[in-house]
Scaffold this motif. Structure first.
Motif, PDB file in Angstrom:
ATOM      1  N   ALA A  25       0.743  -1.094   0.168  1.00 49.78           N
ATOM      2  CA  ALA A  25      -0.063   0.104   0.011  1.00 49.78           C
ATOM      3  C   ALA A  25       0.920   1.466  -0.032  1.00 49.78           C
ATOM      4  N   ALA A  26       1.946   1.325   0.767  1.00 54.02           N
ATOM      5  CA  ALA A  26       2.960   2.321   0.739  1.00 54.02           C
ATOM      6  C   ALA A  26       3.404   2.755  -0.613  1.00 54.02           C
ATOM      7  N   HIS A  27       3.765   1.785  -1.282  1.00 55.39           N
ATOM      8  CA  HIS A  27       4.547   1.754  -2.689  1.00 55.39           C
ATOM      9  C   HIS A  27       3.401   2.149  -3.517  1.00 55.39           C
ATOM     10  N   LEU A  28       2.190   1.699  -3.503  1.00 60.90           N
ATOM     11  CA  LEU A  28       1.053   2.309  -4.358  1.00 60.90           C
ATOM     12  C   LEU A  28       0.965   3.547  -4.107  1.00 60.90           C
ATOM     13  N   LEU A  29       0.848   4.182  -3.031  1.00 59.80           N
ATOM     14  CA  LEU A  29       0.370   5.727  -2.730  1.00 59.80           C
ATOM     15  C   LEU A  29       1.523   6.368  -3.093  1.00 59.80           C
ATOM     16  N   GLY A  78       2.515  -4.437  -8.154  1.00 56.85           N
ATOM     17  CA  GLY A  78       1.949  -5.832  -8.295  1.00 56.85           C
ATOM     18  C   GLY A  78       2.444  -6.892  -7.857  1.00 56.85           C
ATOM     19  N   LEU A  79       3.756  -7.031  -7.632  1.00 58.27           N
ATOM     20  CA  LEU A  79       4.653  -8.176  -7.066  1.00 58.27           C
ATOM     21  C   LEU A  79       4.435  -8.130  -5.622  1.00 58.27           C
ATOM     22  N   LEU A  80       4.335  -6.866  -4.990  1.00 57.11           N
ATOM     23  CA  LEU A  80       4.460  -6.742  -3.830  1.00 57.11           C
ATOM     24  C   LEU A  80       2.984  -7.497  -3.103  1.00 57.11           C
ATOM     25  N   LEU A  81       1.979  -7.114  -3.735  1.00 51.83           N
ATOM     26  CA  LEU A  81       0.525  -7.635  -3.405  1.00 51.83           C
ATOM     27  C   LEU A  81       0.617  -9.096  -3.860  1.00 51.83           C
TER      28      LEU A  81
END
Length: 308
Positions: free
Chosen positions: A267-271, A296-299
């Protein structure tokens, strides 16, 4: 028809194996976007996310690895086929836009007949991959055909073609759910599919920022043009909704304690992308867009940890 010499495309990676490939096949590799590999990742990752999420309730086994490999091969074939089809439909528009004018069909390095033949060949590879899956997944996969066929026309009829891309590019989530769980409609699979729809709406709006001026000149619609001065807020909203729905998918599936810290990193990477977004900086928008491979890979990793 005289075929023009090979030309590098504006948003391809600086150097790639495509530039060293035999000249005869190089235009076809560019047509399928092998010089822009992030799209392969963004098509494969939803499939892997669906498998990882399904494994929370069904458990991991070696069959999941086999399916993950099949989905990777299928993503390469079908992303190439989708790009080829898109360029066939958009060849006249592409010739008028600076970023796309060097694409093989627009530039004349591949003929229309050759492009159609190449499209059929890639679709056959995709079909061979699809029939290796269980019947529920095969039938679900065939449902993507209408979405793929309609996508190139969406920019002509709606301000939100990025939403249609989200429906199309993330179809691997229900296909993976159908393979691993026997149904594409498990609640957690549906939640993840909608989450990824908003994820795609965000990252493809960032991508569309590069073309706003040219799109306005040729009359092409996009979410970036629709949002105008509120692009950063719009992308932030899309990403927040995506993260909330992805968290819901994990909770519904019964993900374990390891899911929470891994999800927080995702979530942090996304935001962070939304926070750093500058719609006027084309090169930075391209970098933000490409960063979504990591997102995407983090999720995917978060769901895998949740299965432990």
């Amino acid at each position: 028809m005289t075929i023009a010499p090979d030309r590098r495309v504006a948003d391809s990676v600086p150097t790639s194996w495509v530039d060293r490939a035999p000249p005869a096949i190089r235009p076809y590799l560019r047509l399928a976007r092998y010089d822009r590999p992030v799209g392969f990742w963004l098509l494969a990752i939803p499939c892997w996310q669906g498998l990882a999420l399904a494994s929370v309730s069904s458990g991991l086994d070696w069959l999941d690895l086999y399916w993950a490999i099949l989905f990777g091969i299928g993503a390469i074939a079908m992303r190439g086929a989708g790009c080829t089809y898109n360029d066939i439909v958009d060849r006249d528009i592409d010739a008028k836009v600076a970023r796309t004018a060097d694409r093989p069909l627009a530039a004349g390095t591949v003929s229309l007949k050759q492009a159609w033949a190449f499209l059929v060949a890639q679709c056959l590879v995709g079909l061979l991959v699809l029939i290796q899956l269980p019947w529920p997944a095969i039938l679900t996969g065939l449902g993507a055909l209408a979405l793929v066929a309609g996508y190139p026309f969406m920019k002509r009829i709606t301000w939100w073609p990025q939403a249609w891309l989200g429906l199309t590019f993330n179809w691997g989530v229900p296909v993976a759910g159908a393979a691993a769980l026997g149904t594409p409609f498990a609640p957690e699979i549906v939640a993840l599919y909608v989450a990824n729809l908003f994820w795609t709406l965000g990252y493809d709006t960032i991508y569309a920022c590069q073309d706003m001026e040219d799109d306005a000149l040729v009359g092409v619609k996009s979410s970036a043009r629709a949002l105008g001065g509120t692009i950063p807020l719009g992308v932030l909203t899309f990403y927040m909704v995506s993260a909330a729905l992805a968290a819901l998918a994990g909770l519904v599936s019964g993900a374990g304690l390891m899911f929470a810290p891994a999800f927080a990193i995702f979530a942090a990477h996304l935001l962070l992308q939304a926070r750093k977004l500058d719609p006027a900086d084309g090169p930075e928008c391209l970098r933000r867009f490409k960063a979504n491979k990591i997102t995407g890979l983090l999720l995917t990793g978060a769901f895998l940890l949740g299965a432990l």
